[in-house]
Design a protein around this motif. Structure first.
Motif, PDB file in Angstrom:
ATOM      1  N   PRO A 112       0.764  -1.254  -0.077  1.00  0.00           N
ATOM      2  CA  PRO A 112       0.236  -0.006  -0.238  1.00  0.00           C
ATOM      3  C   PRO A 112       0.780   1.197   0.003  1.00  0.00           C
ATOM      4  O   PRO A 112       1.885   1.457   0.684  1.00  0.00           O
ATOM      5  CB  PRO A 112      -0.672  -0.082   1.105  1.00  0.00           C
ATOM      6  CG  PRO A 112      -0.051  -0.923   2.119  1.00  0.00           C
ATOM      7  CD  PRO A 112       0.745  -1.870   1.285  1.00  0.00           C
ATOM      8  N   ARG A 113       0.326   2.162  -1.022  1.00  0.00           N
ATOM      9  CA  ARG A 113       1.144   3.517  -1.104  1.00  0.00           C
ATOM     10  C   ARG A 113       0.456   4.560  -0.368  1.00  0.00           C
ATOM     11  O   ARG A 113       0.792   5.656  -0.538  1.00  0.00           O
ATOM     12  CB  ARG A 113       1.567   3.747  -2.459  1.00  0.00           C
ATOM     13  CG  ARG A 113       2.657   2.812  -3.120  1.00  0.00           C
ATOM     14  CD  ARG A 113       2.940   2.755  -4.226  1.00  0.00           C
ATOM     15  NE  ARG A 113       1.827   2.162  -5.045  1.00  0.00           N
ATOM     16  CZ  ARG A 113       1.417   2.582  -6.646  1.00  0.00           C
ATOM     17  NH1 ARG A 113       2.324   3.432  -7.066  1.00  0.00           N
ATOM     18  NH2 ARG A 113       0.563   2.005  -7.123  1.00  0.00           N
ATOM     19  N   LYS A 114      -0.864   4.338  -0.013  1.00  0.00           N
ATOM     20  CA  LYS A 114      -1.388   5.714   0.229  1.00  0.00           C
ATOM     21  C   LYS A 114      -2.845   5.433   1.004  1.00  0.00           C
ATOM     22  O   LYS A 114      -3.358   4.004   1.121  1.00  0.00           O
ATOM     23  CB  LYS A 114      -2.003   6.400  -1.054  1.00  0.00           C
ATOM     24  CG  LYS A 114      -2.872   5.752  -1.847  1.00  0.00           C
ATOM     25  CD  LYS A 114      -3.292   6.669  -3.211  1.00  0.00           C
ATOM     26  CE  LYS A 114      -4.156   5.811  -4.214  1.00  0.00           C
ATOM     27  NZ  LYS A 114      -4.508   6.569  -5.271  1.00  0.00           N
ATOM     28  N   GLY A 115      -3.423   6.268   1.793  1.00  0.00           N
ATOM     29  CA  GLY A 115      -4.817   6.045   2.529  1.00  0.00           C
ATOM     30  C   GLY A 115      -4.988   5.025   3.626  1.00  0.00           C
ATOM     31  O   GLY A 115      -3.448   4.899   4.360  1.00  0.00           O
ATOM     32  N   TYR A 116      -5.929   4.342   4.064  1.00  0.00           N
ATOM     33  CA  TYR A 116      -5.690   3.673   5.384  1.00  0.00           C
ATOM     34  C   TYR A 116      -4.992   2.475   5.221  1.00  0.00           C
ATOM     35  O   TYR A 116      -4.276   2.072   6.324  1.00  0.00           O
ATOM     36  CB  TYR A 116      -7.321   3.351   5.604  1.00  0.00           C
ATOM     37  CG  TYR A 116      -7.405   2.363   6.897  1.00  0.00           C
ATOM     38  CD1 TYR A 116      -7.063   3.038   8.199  1.00  0.00           C
ATOM     39  CD2 TYR A 116      -7.808   1.365   6.783  1.00  0.00           C
ATOM     40  CE1 TYR A 116      -7.008   2.339   9.418  1.00  0.00           C
ATOM     41  CE2 TYR A 116      -8.044   0.607   7.754  1.00  0.00           C
ATOM     42  CZ  TYR A 116      -7.753   1.164   9.154  1.00  0.00           C
ATOM     43  OH  TYR A 116      -7.985   0.443  10.279  1.00  0.00           O
ATOM     44  N   CYS A 147       6.901   0.287  -7.572  1.00  0.00           N
ATOM     45  CA  CYS A 147       5.701   0.812  -6.556  1.00  0.00           C
ATOM     46  C   CYS A 147       6.006   0.099  -5.379  1.00  0.00           C
ATOM     47  O   CYS A 147       5.614   0.823  -4.448  1.00  0.00           O
ATOM     48  CB  CYS A 147       4.588   0.194  -7.279  1.00  0.00           C
ATOM     49  SG  CYS A 147       4.279  -1.630  -7.460  1.00  0.00           S
ATOM     50  N   ASP A 148       6.516  -0.994  -5.017  1.00  0.00           N
ATOM     51  CA  ASP A 148       6.797  -1.376  -3.839  1.00  0.00           C
ATOM     52  C   ASP A 148       7.825  -0.823  -3.069  1.00  0.00           C
ATOM     53  O   ASP A 148       7.771  -0.497  -1.672  1.00  0.00           O
ATOM     54  CB  ASP A 148       7.092  -3.014  -3.891  1.00  0.00           C
ATOM     55  CG  ASP A 148       6.005  -3.663  -4.165  1.00  0.00           C
ATOM     56  OD1 ASP A 148       4.490  -3.373  -3.920  1.00  0.00           O
ATOM     57  OD2 ASP A 148       6.081  -4.793  -4.744  1.00  0.00           O
ATOM     58  N   HIS A 149       8.744  -0.314  -3.925  1.00  0.00           N
ATOM     59  CA  HIS A 149       9.917   0.548  -3.166  1.00  0.00           C
ATOM     60  C   HIS A 149       9.453   1.862  -2.888  1.00  0.00           C
ATOM     61  O   HIS A 149       9.884   2.394  -1.710  1.00  0.00           O
ATOM     62  CB  HIS A 149      11.119   0.650  -4.178  1.00  0.00           C
ATOM     63  CG  HIS A 149      11.876  -0.596  -4.694  1.00  0.00           C
ATOM     64  ND1 HIS A 149      13.249  -0.690  -4.681  1.00  0.00           N
ATOM     65  CD2 HIS A 149      11.543  -1.855  -4.891  1.00  0.00           C
ATOM     66  CE1 HIS A 149      13.708  -1.936  -4.793  1.00  0.00           C
ATOM     67  NE2 HIS A 149      12.714  -2.603  -4.940  1.00  0.00           N
ATOM     68  N   LEU A 150       8.686   2.466  -3.751  1.00  0.00           N
ATOM     69  CA  LEU A 150       8.048   3.652  -3.129  1.00  0.00           C
ATOM     70  C   LEU A 150       7.267   3.433  -2.102  1.00  0.00           C
ATOM     71  O   LEU A 150       7.037   4.210  -1.130  1.00  0.00           O
ATOM     72  CB  LEU A 150       7.306   4.397  -4.275  1.00  0.00           C
ATOM     73  CG  LEU A 150       6.193   5.565  -4.108  1.00  0.00           C
ATOM     74  CD1 LEU A 150       7.238   6.730  -3.515  1.00  0.00           C
ATOM     75  CD2 LEU A 150       5.451   5.859  -5.125  1.00  0.00           C
ATOM     76  N   ALA A 151       6.264   2.214  -1.948  1.00  0.00           N
ATOM     77  CA  ALA A 151       5.439   2.056  -0.562  1.00  0.00           C
ATOM     78  C   ALA A 151       6.399   1.873   0.571  1.00  0.00           C
ATOM     79  O   ALA A 151       5.950   2.468   1.676  1.00  0.00           O
ATOM     80  CB  ALA A 151       4.802   0.799  -1.114  1.00  0.00           C
TER      81      ALA A 151
END
Length: 245
Positions: A112-116, A147-151
């Protein structure tokens, strides 16, 4: 904005420091987006910290289940188990004691990268940090192009608002950014760690990830193999750690 290669050049020229400065004599945690990022980005750090008697913890964010999505011989559950075993073997090679590897269990490419959902992951990380008295967390760089590195970066930033620790970033795929890539201009603070004496151990740790290094899974033409150009960058005689906070 500035060219990524200009930022990378500054990262590759940061001053050298000792393992004691990076750990500050406190337990450390390496957050690895996938099984192999801990070895590609932080093997020297882990090996030197373990040798120095530092309490080292490694947390795996995702399960690595998408590296060979079309394999019949290694369906998802078997691939996850294989990659966990490879990571455990790599960490034994680096000197990590048993019981220091934790799995958060997010599906590969779905951290997950955003929100709850991201907040939940941050709360889980913050609880681990609090329970183990972690002083510094090493997580992937904000500009690593996956995307997972950014997460992993965003989860660590969010966790730092819940519990105090020092946040340092390491690049893996970020080292491969093209000159034509533009990123937000930023001040680069941090250090390099000389890993000349532990480079052979780092190579051995990376080579434990055989599913990512070889064609051992040979029934998926779209299966992932770590490219030589990335390995050459990761096998330089230093590792770079950028101070985020």
């Amino acid at each position: 904005m500035e060219r990524a290669t200009d930022v990378l050049a500054r990262m590759a020229a940061l001053p050298f420091t000792e393992i004691a400065t990076l750990t500050q004599g406190k337990p450390i945690l390496v957050l690895s987006p996938h099984p192999d990022d801990e070895s590609l980005g932080c093997a020297g750090l882990i090996a030197q910290a373990c040798a120095a008697g530092v309490d080292v913890h490694v947390v795996l964010l995702t399960d690595g289940s998408r590296s060979h999505p079309n394999s019949k011989e290694y369906p998802e559950a078997r691939l996850i188990a294989l990659r966990e075993r490879e990571m455990a073997a790599a960490l034994v090679t680096l000197g990590l004691p048993s019981g220091r590897l934790a799995f958060f269990g997010y599906q590969d490419a779905s951290a997950p990268r955003k929100g709850y959902p991201m907040r939940q992951a941050a709360e889980q990380l913050a609880a681990y940090i609090r329970d183990h008295d972690i002083g510094s967390v090493f997580a992937s760089w904000a500009y690593d192009p996956h995307c997972d590195h950014l997460a992993a970066h965003r989860i660590t930033v969010a966790a730092s608002r819940m519990v105090p620790f020092r946040h340092l970033a390491y690049a893996v795929w970020g080292w491969t950014l093209a000159r034509t890539t533009w990123i937000r201009a930023q001040r680069i603070r941090g250090w390099r760690l000389d890993i000349t004496d532990t480079l052979a151990i780092k190579r051995a740790a990376v080579e434990c990830h055989m599913s990512q290094m070889t064609t051992m899974i040979d029934d998926d033409p779209d299966g992932f193999i770590l490219p030589d150009y990335l390995l050459d960058l990761c096998y330089r005689p230093f590792e770079t750690f950028i101070q985020v906070n």
